[in-house]
Design a protein around this motif. Structure first.
Motif, short mmCIF file in Angstrom:
data_model
loop_
_atom_site.label_atom_id
_atom_site.label_comp_id
_atom_site.label_asym_id
_atom_site.label_seq_id
_atom_site.Cartn_x
_atom_site.Cartn_y
_atom_site.Cartn_z
N CYS A 1 0.99 -1.21 -0.01
CA CYS A 1 -0.05 -0.24 0.00
C CYS A 1 0.63 1.35 0.09
O CYS A 1 0.51 2.03 0.72
CB CYS A 1 -0.93 0.09 1.26
N GLY A 2 2.03 1.35 -0.69
CA GLY A 2 2.63 2.31 -1.14
C GLY A 2 1.81 3.40 -2.15
O GLY A 2 0.83 2.95 -2.59
N PRO A 3 2.41 4.27 -2.67
CA PRO A 3 1.92 5.13 -3.86
C PRO A 3 1.46 4.16 -5.04
O PRO A 3 0.62 4.65 -5.50
CB PRO A 3 3.01 6.17 -4.28
N THR A 4 2.42 3.36 -5.41
CA THR A 4 1.91 2.28 -6.63
C THR A 4 0.62 1.80 -6.25
O THR A 4 -0.37 1.64 -7.11
CB THR A 4 3.23 1.68 -6.99
N GLU B 1 -1.23 -5.11 2.92
CA GLU B 1 0.08 -4.37 3.59
C GLU B 1 0.85 -5.09 4.71
O GLU B 1 -0.01 -5.21 5.79
CB GLU B 1 -0.32 -2.83 3.93
N LYS B 2 1.87 -5.27 4.63
CA LYS B 2 2.70 -6.05 5.73
C LYS B 2 2.84 -5.23 6.77
O LYS B 2 2.81 -5.77 7.86
CB LYS B 2 3.74 -6.71 5.34
N ASP B 3 3.33 -3.81 6.88
CA ASP B 3 3.35 -3.09 8.02
C ASP B 3 1.93 -2.90 8.63
O ASP B 3 0.98 -2.63 7.98
CB ASP B 3 3.96 -1.81 7.48
N THR B 4 2.03 -2.67 9.88
CA THR B 4 1.07 -2.44 10.63
C THR B 4 0.43 -1.01 10.84
O THR B 4 -0.66 -0.67 11.03
CB THR B 4 0.96 -3.09 12.12
N GLU B 5 1.48 -0.07 10.61
CA GLU B 5 1.16 1.28 10.65
C GLU B 5 2.03 1.91 9.39
O GLU B 5 2.84 1.39 8.88
CB GLU B 5 1.71 1.76 11.84
N ARG C 1 -6.03 -4.04 4.14
CA ARG C 1 -5.62 -4.67 5.38
C ARG C 1 -4.32 -4.62 5.60
O ARG C 1 -3.39 -4.90 4.93
CB ARG C 1 -5.88 -6.27 5.08
N ARG C 2 -3.85 -4.19 6.88
CA ARG C 2 -2.66 -3.92 7.42
C ARG C 2 -2.10 -5.21 8.31
O ARG C 2 -3.03 -5.78 8.70
CB ARG C 2 -2.27 -2.61 8.08
#
Length: 468
Positions: free
Chosen positions: A9-12, A31-35, A117-118
């Protein structure tokens, strides 16, 4: 079951999710990062990315959070102003904190109906004739018709696919950050060089860039002591730096995925290409990938795509990335302190006094010079259409929905059976030198002319089956 799952869930990834939702595609972003990333790194949006954001009605909102700077000094940081009369009302650089652009694009995608989903790391995938099964850490499985890896340079999706990522490993590494400095501004200005610099970004706050001592694991962030040591080595002083806002490192690894698509799985953004940040092209390249892919993948999901449409994603974007890799390689060489590279740099500085050279390099870095190969035709064919003036407003205001557009100065043509995928605008006052153009949803010119039968052939080529 989702139509498309996007990993990252970056810009791309966020931009791609929004593009798909414009066509009512069911989208899940993992997205693997929670935050969200917390460090405030400033990135620059180039002319072509600003145009794409304007096409989707996003630019005004995003521009509120950024700082406009004059276009120019893109190539190898050679300080030349932008050439005159660039054919874009967005001929500037928009500096914006990376977490802010990510947040705004994610909010836009969610507002359109995308699910995010993070804390969802992808550990496996398996595809068949009907779709892709994605396995998450913890054993949960998600089923989707298509999967897109937009998960960065260390892409789990690319590795699970086994797609080759040839190129050159990092040979050099650079430290970058923002921090306060106690040294007087005059002392700082007198000592900075092209090898390292401190540039003011606020009251007593500087953007600091300095070569690292060596190449290390990029997963480990640098420390303030690393900056102090390297500034001492290059300047003979650490300028009293303290109170960092954020610290990072980047290398000059240069790699390009061998394939952007394997069956029902595709790659975009840094998952498909990495290169040194010279010219600030990385984030922009990913956003442009997303807009190129979004409508094509949506067409495939919705069932109206011509047989080869999805293949054009790699055919068009892979060569663009290859050119970006080459121009960053060239800029890296021009940044070397050796006598040979410095002699070439001096020559290029002189050549850029010619408007044609300066314009060519700026258009290359900002991507407004990209021309896709759509076959023989006028020079405008395959290029992006500038945001020209219309009888009412500007052109990009007609592209917010992510559909094709037939812009007809003759007022004698029609989108006909493709009117569900292509809007029609008859405007004899449009600032065009040709009778009519057919624009794809990404704003590139797919056809030029005034013959209805020829137009119908090209509508079928790009928009396939009419939707009832």
């Amino acid at each position: 079951m989702f139509d498309v799952v996007i990993v990252g869930c970056g810009p791309t990834g966020a931009m791609l999710a929004a593009e798909l939702r414009l066509h009512d595609v069911r989208v899940l972003v993992l997205e693997k990062d929670t935050e969200p990333v917390s460090f405030v790194r400033i990135v620059g949006l180039h002319i072509r990315s600003l145009e794409l954001l304007a096409m989707r009605g996003l630019l005004d909102r995003i521009r509120e959070h950024g700082r406009q700077r004059p276009a120019g000094a893109y190539f190898a940081a050679i300080d030349k102003p932008a050439p005159q009369n660039l054919d874009s009302p967005y001929a500037y650089l928009l500096g914006i904190p990376q977490p802010v652009i990510v947040r705004l694009l994610e909010e836009h995608a969610i507002a359109l109906g995308a699910h995010v989903r993070r804390g969802a790391a992808v550990t496996g995938l398996e595809q068949d004739d009907d779709g892709v099964t994605v396995e998450l850490a913890g054993g949960e499985q998600v089923r989707t018709r298509y999967l897109v890896g937009g998960d960065g340079a260390r892409s789990a999706v690319r590795k699970l696919l086994g797609v080759g990522f040839p190129g050159e490993p990092a040979r050099n590494e650079t430290l970058m950050g923002e921090m306060k400095a106690d040294a007087p501004p005059a002392e700082i200005a007198a000592k900075v060089t092209r090898r390292f610099w401190l540039r003011p970004v606020g009251a007593g706050v500087y953007s600091v860039v300095v070569p690292a001592a060596g190449v290390s694991d990029r997963a480990e962030p640098p420390t303030l002591d690393d900056f102090r040591q390297q500034l001492q080595a290059f300047a003979g002083t650490d300028f009293g730096v303290h109170s960092p806002r954020w610290l990072s490192r980047f290398g000059d690894a240069t790699r390009l995925a061998e394939s952007y698509r394997v069956g029902r799985v595709l790659l975009a953004g840094d998952a498909a290409h990495i290169h040194p940040p010279l010219g600030g092209q990385g984030l922009n390249l990913g956003i442009q990938d997303a807009v190129n892919l979004g409508w094509k993948l949506a067409a495939q999901v919705r069932g109206w795509a011509p047989d080869t449409l999805l293949d054009t994603y790699q055919a068009e974007r892979h060569p663009v990335a290859a050119e970006v890799l080459d121009n960053t390689r060239a800029q890296t060489e021009l940044s070397s302190t050796g006598p040979g590279p410095q002699a070439v740099r001096k020559l290029l500085v002189e050549l850029m006094e010619f408007d044609e050279v300066n314009r060519f390099l700026l258009e290359k870095v900002t991507a407004i010079g990209v021309r896709y190969d759509f076959g023989a035709g006028p020079d405008l064919l395959g290029r992006r259409m500038p945001d020209i003036e219309l009888e009412q407003g500007r052109l990009y205001g007609r592209l917010h929905g992510g559909r094709g557009l037939l812009l007809d100065r003759t007022e004698r043509l029609a989108a006909g059976s493709w009117s569900t995928q292509v809007d029609y605008l008859g405007d004899p006052t449009a600032s065009l030198d040709v009778p009519a153009v057919l624009l794809r949803p990404d704003g590139h010119v797919a056809w030029i002319g005034d013959d209805q039968q020829d137009l119908d052939d090209h509508l079928a080529r790009w928009f396939g089956k009419p939707i009832d």
